[in-house]
Design a protein around this motif. Structure first.
Motif, PDB file in Angstrom:
ATOM      1  N   ARG A   1      38.543  34.664  43.688  1.00 15.39           N
ATOM      2  CA  ARG A   1      37.308  34.378  42.960  1.00 15.39           C
ATOM      3  C   ARG A   1      36.142  34.846  43.809  1.00 15.39           C
ATOM      4  O   ARG A   1      36.172  34.732  45.024  1.00 15.39           O
ATOM      5  N   LEU A   2      35.150  35.404  43.154  1.00 17.35           N
ATOM      6  CA  LEU A   2      33.950  35.826  43.873  1.00 17.35           C
ATOM      7  C   LEU A   2      32.739  35.302  43.139  1.00 17.35           C
ATOM      8  O   LEU A   2      32.760  35.161  41.912  1.00 17.35           O
ATOM      9  N   THR A   3      31.707  35.029  43.924  1.00 15.37           N
ATOM     10  CA  THR A   3      30.468  34.589  43.295  1.00 15.37           C
ATOM     11  C   THR A   3      29.490  35.750  43.322  1.00 15.37           C
ATOM     12  O   THR A   3      29.263  36.350  44.368  1.00 15.37           O
TER      13      THR A   3
ATOM     14  N   THR B   1      30.554  32.366  39.268  1.00 12.21           N
ATOM     15  CA  THR B   1      31.841  32.618  39.900  1.00 12.21           C
ATOM     16  C   THR B   1      32.736  33.342  38.907  1.00 12.21           C
ATOM     17  O   THR B   1      32.891  32.907  37.762  1.00 12.21           O
ATOM     18  N   ILE B   2      33.285  34.490  39.353  1.00  8.61           N
ATOM     19  CA  ILE B   2      34.213  35.192  38.470  1.00  8.61           C
ATOM     20  C   ILE B   2      35.606  35.191  39.101  1.00  8.61           C
ATOM     21  O   ILE B   2      35.756  35.253  40.322  1.00  8.61           O
ATOM     22  N   THR B   3      36.590  35.100  38.234  1.00  8.27           N
ATOM     23  CA  THR B   3      37.970  35.107  38.695  1.00  8.27           C
ATOM     24  C   THR B   3      38.504  36.526  38.535  1.00  8.27           C
ATOM     25  O   THR B   3      38.602  37.038  37.421  1.00  8.27           O
ATOM     26  N   ILE B   4      38.803  37.141  39.650  1.00  6.81           N
ATOM     27  CA  ILE B   4      39.243  38.542  39.630  1.00  6.81           C
ATOM     28  C   ILE B   4      40.764  38.619  39.551  1.00  6.81           C
ATOM     29  O   ILE B   4      41.325  39.476  38.873  1.00  6.81           O
ATOM     30  N   LEU B   5      41.438  37.721  40.280  1.00  6.98           N
ATOM     31  CA  LEU B   5      42.893  37.601  40.146  1.00  6.98           C
ATOM     32  C   LEU B   5      43.191  36.131  39.899  1.00  6.98           C
ATOM     33  O   LEU B   5      42.623  35.255  40.561  1.00  6.98           O
TER      34      LEU B   5
ATOM     35  N   PRO C   1      43.622  48.192  32.617  1.00  2.48           N
ATOM     36  CA  PRO C   1      42.286  48.720  32.371  1.00  2.48           C
ATOM     37  C   PRO C   1      41.373  48.581  33.581  1.00  2.48           C
ATOM     38  O   PRO C   1      41.653  47.800  34.497  1.00  2.48           O
ATOM     39  N   SER C   2      40.289  49.341  33.567  1.00  2.99           N
ATOM     40  CA  SER C   2      39.289  49.255  34.615  1.00  2.99           C
ATOM     41  C   SER C   2      38.780  47.817  34.710  1.00  2.99           C
ATOM     42  O   SER C   2      38.511  47.187  33.688  1.00  2.99           O
ATOM     43  N   GLY C   3      38.715  47.311  35.924  1.00  2.00           N
ATOM     44  CA  GLY C   3      38.215  45.950  36.123  1.00  2.00           C
ATOM     45  C   GLY C   3      39.289  44.880  36.018  1.00  2.00           C
ATOM     46  O   GLY C   3      38.996  43.692  36.146  1.00  2.00           O
ATOM     47  N   SER C   4      40.552  45.283  35.815  1.00  3.83           N
ATOM     48  CA  SER C   4      41.609  44.279  35.632  1.00  3.83           C
ATOM     49  C   SER C   4      42.091  43.678  36.954  1.00  3.83           C
ATOM     50  O   SER C   4      42.867  42.728  36.948  1.00  3.83           O
ATOM     51  N   GLY C   5      41.658  44.264  38.093  1.00  3.42           N
ATOM     52  CA  GLY C   5      41.990  43.665  39.389  1.00  3.42           C
ATOM     53  C   GLY C   5      42.983  44.461  40.227  1.00  3.42           C
ATOM     54  O   GLY C   5      43.452  43.982  41.258  1.00  3.42           O
ATOM     55  N   LYS C   6      43.273  45.693  39.817  1.00  2.00           N
ATOM     56  CA  LYS C   6      44.289  46.497  40.518  1.00  2.00           C
ATOM     57  C   LYS C   6      43.915  46.753  41.982  1.00  2.00           C
ATOM     58  O   LYS C   6      44.738  46.540  42.881  1.00  2.00           O
ATOM     59  N   SER C   7      42.703  47.249  42.213  1.00  2.00           N
ATOM     60  CA  SER C   7      42.295  47.569  43.591  1.00  2.00           C
ATOM     61  C   SER C   7      42.197  46.306  44.427  1.00  2.00           C
ATOM     62  O   SER C   7      42.536  46.307  45.620  1.00  2.00           O
ATOM     63  N   THR C   8      41.737  45.226  43.794  1.00  2.98           N
ATOM     64  CA  THR C   8      41.636  43.955  44.516  1.00  2.98           C
ATOM     65  C   THR C   8      43.019  43.512  44.979  1.00  2.98           C
ATOM     66  O   THR C   8      43.204  43.125  46.139  1.00  2.98           O
TER      67      THR C   8
HETATM   68  N1  ATP Z   1      32.798  42.403  45.850  1.00  4.58           N
HETATM   69  C1  ATP Z   1      32.802  42.087  44.547  1.00  4.58           C
HETATM   70  N2  ATP Z   1      31.876  41.221  44.054  1.00  4.58           N
HETATM   71  C2  ATP Z   1      31.878  40.877  42.742  1.00  4.58           C
HETATM   72  N3  ATP Z   1      32.773  41.362  41.842  1.00  4.58           N
HETATM   73  C3  ATP Z   1      33.688  42.216  42.277  1.00  4.58           C
HETATM   74  C4  ATP Z   1      33.763  42.645  43.645  1.00  4.58           C
HETATM   75  N4  ATP Z   1      34.804  43.502  43.782  1.00  4.58           N
HETATM   76  C5  ATP Z   1      35.345  43.618  42.548  1.00  4.58           C
HETATM   77  N5  ATP Z   1      34.674  42.857  41.641  1.00  4.58           N
HETATM   78  C6  ATP Z   1      34.987  42.708  40.223  1.00  4.58           C
HETATM   79  O1  ATP Z   1      36.363  42.385  40.122  1.00  4.58           O
HETATM   80  C7  ATP Z   1      36.948  42.994  38.996  1.00  4.58           C
HETATM   81  C8  ATP Z   1      38.195  43.740  39.411  1.00  4.58           C
HETATM   82  O2  ATP Z   1      37.834  44.839  40.253  1.00  4.58           O
HETATM   83  P1  ATP Z   1      38.903  45.899  40.757  1.00  4.58           P
HETATM   84  O3  ATP Z   1      38.157  46.881  41.582  1.00  4.58           O
HETATM   85  O4  ATP Z   1      40.040  45.195  41.390  1.00  4.58           O
HETATM   86  O5  ATP Z   1      39.367  46.537  39.376  1.00  4.58           O
HETATM   87  P2  ATP Z   1      40.347  47.777  39.094  1.00  4.58           P
HETATM   88  O6  ATP Z   1      41.413  47.291  38.195  1.00  4.58           O
HETATM   89  O7  ATP Z   1      40.736  48.410  40.373  1.00  4.58           O
HETATM   90  O8  ATP Z   1      39.373  48.750  38.267  1.00  4.58           O
HETATM   91  P3  ATP Z   1      39.280  50.354  38.274  1.00  4.58           P
HETATM   92  O9  ATP Z   1      40.418  50.825  37.420  1.00  4.58           O
HETATM   93  O10 ATP Z   1      37.946  50.598  37.617  1.00  4.58           O
HETATM   94  O11 ATP Z   1      39.347  50.845  39.682  1.00  4.58           O
HETATM   95  C9  ATP Z   1      35.869  43.857  38.377  1.00  4.58           C
HETATM   96  O12 ATP Z   1      35.344  43.178  37.270  1.00  4.58           O
HETATM   97  C10 ATP Z   1      34.835  43.990  39.469  1.00  4.58           C
HETATM   98  O13 ATP Z   1      33.559  44.125  38.919  1.00  4.58           O
END
Ligand code: ATP
Ligand code: MG
Length: 225
Positions: free
Chosen positions: A10-12, A17-21, A39-46
């Protein structure tokens, strides 16, 4: 080899606060090749960054090759990452002031390898860049830079390779070369390979495809390969 348990991130941002994973659990056995799609933003890179210990989760644990990294001090995580993980970024991340050869030699030197240059030369030859060793990153095409990045990631023969959209900045033919290189390392050296990609066709090269949506695992199944 990689065990992710109840991982939440989770990040603020902007007071919210948003839940990324959200409670992600995943077991990847040694030598497996897994694609992570979504999809983009689904949390893969995180997720990939957490697996590499580049970031710390809000809760949950990550066990790499038997070692729980989640509670380790930063210095120990860095050392462990160097032994266990090769990481490949979408945007290559080569050091601009170093030649191709020097970039590949960096992890070998950090590892105290006395024959770093010789080994770096072999690695560059293996990715088809024998005659580019003295070139700086700006003098290389995107595909060439990514092949240098693959050689660098694999230089110390880590048991785990993590690649975040390694073909995202390449045309499809050049991307194919990079994927073939990664597949070859997985096949010939048994490195565990986790590949994040948008491209369903590339994902089909993996044994297993994990789909993320809104920070959760939506599906996890064998590919059709
Ligand atoms: N440091 C951060 N602060 C706030 N939100 C973040 C941060 N890093 C990532 N996010 C949010 O977390 C979500 C997931 O990000 P992530 O980069 O993991 O997505 P992704 O699946 O890799 O997307 P993409 O396919 O576009 O690379 C996104 O909504 C992003 O905006
Ligand atoms: Mg991403």
């Amino acid at each position: 080899m990689i065990s992710v348990k109840n991982l939440t991130m989770r990040l603020t941002a902007g007071g919210r606060t948003i839940t990324i994973l959200d409670n992600v659990s995943l077991d990847i056995p040694a030598k497996q090749m897994v694609a992570i799609v979504g999809p983009s933003g689904s949390g893969k890179s995180t997720l990939l960054g957490l697996m590499a210990g580049l970031d710390r989760p809000t809760s949950g644990s990550i066990i790499l090759d038997g070692m729980e990294i989640t509670g380790l001090p930063e210095r120990d995580i860095t050392r462990y990452r160097r032994q266990k993980i090769g990481y490949i970024f979408q945007s290559f991340h080569l050091i601009p002031t170093l030649t191709a050869l020097e970039n590949v030699a960096v992890p070998l030197e950090l590892n105290g390898d006395a024959a770093a240059d010789e080994r770096a030369n072999e690695l560059l030859a293996a990715v088809g860049l024998r005659d580019r060793s003295g070139h700086y990153p700006v003098q290389l095409s995107g595909g060439e830079q990514q092949r240098v990045a693959v050689a660098r990631a694999f230089a110390c023969r880590p048991p785990i390779l993590l690649a975040d959209e390694p073909t995202g900045n390449l045309d499809s033919a050049t991307g194919r070369q990079v994927i073939d290189l990664l597949l070859g390392i997985n096949r010939d050296h048994g490195s565990t390979l986790v590949l994040v990609t948008h491209d369903q066709a590339l994902a089909e090269n993996a044994e297993r495809i994990v789909s993320l949506r809104d920070g959760r695992i939506e599906s996890d199944k064998p590919s059709g390969r």
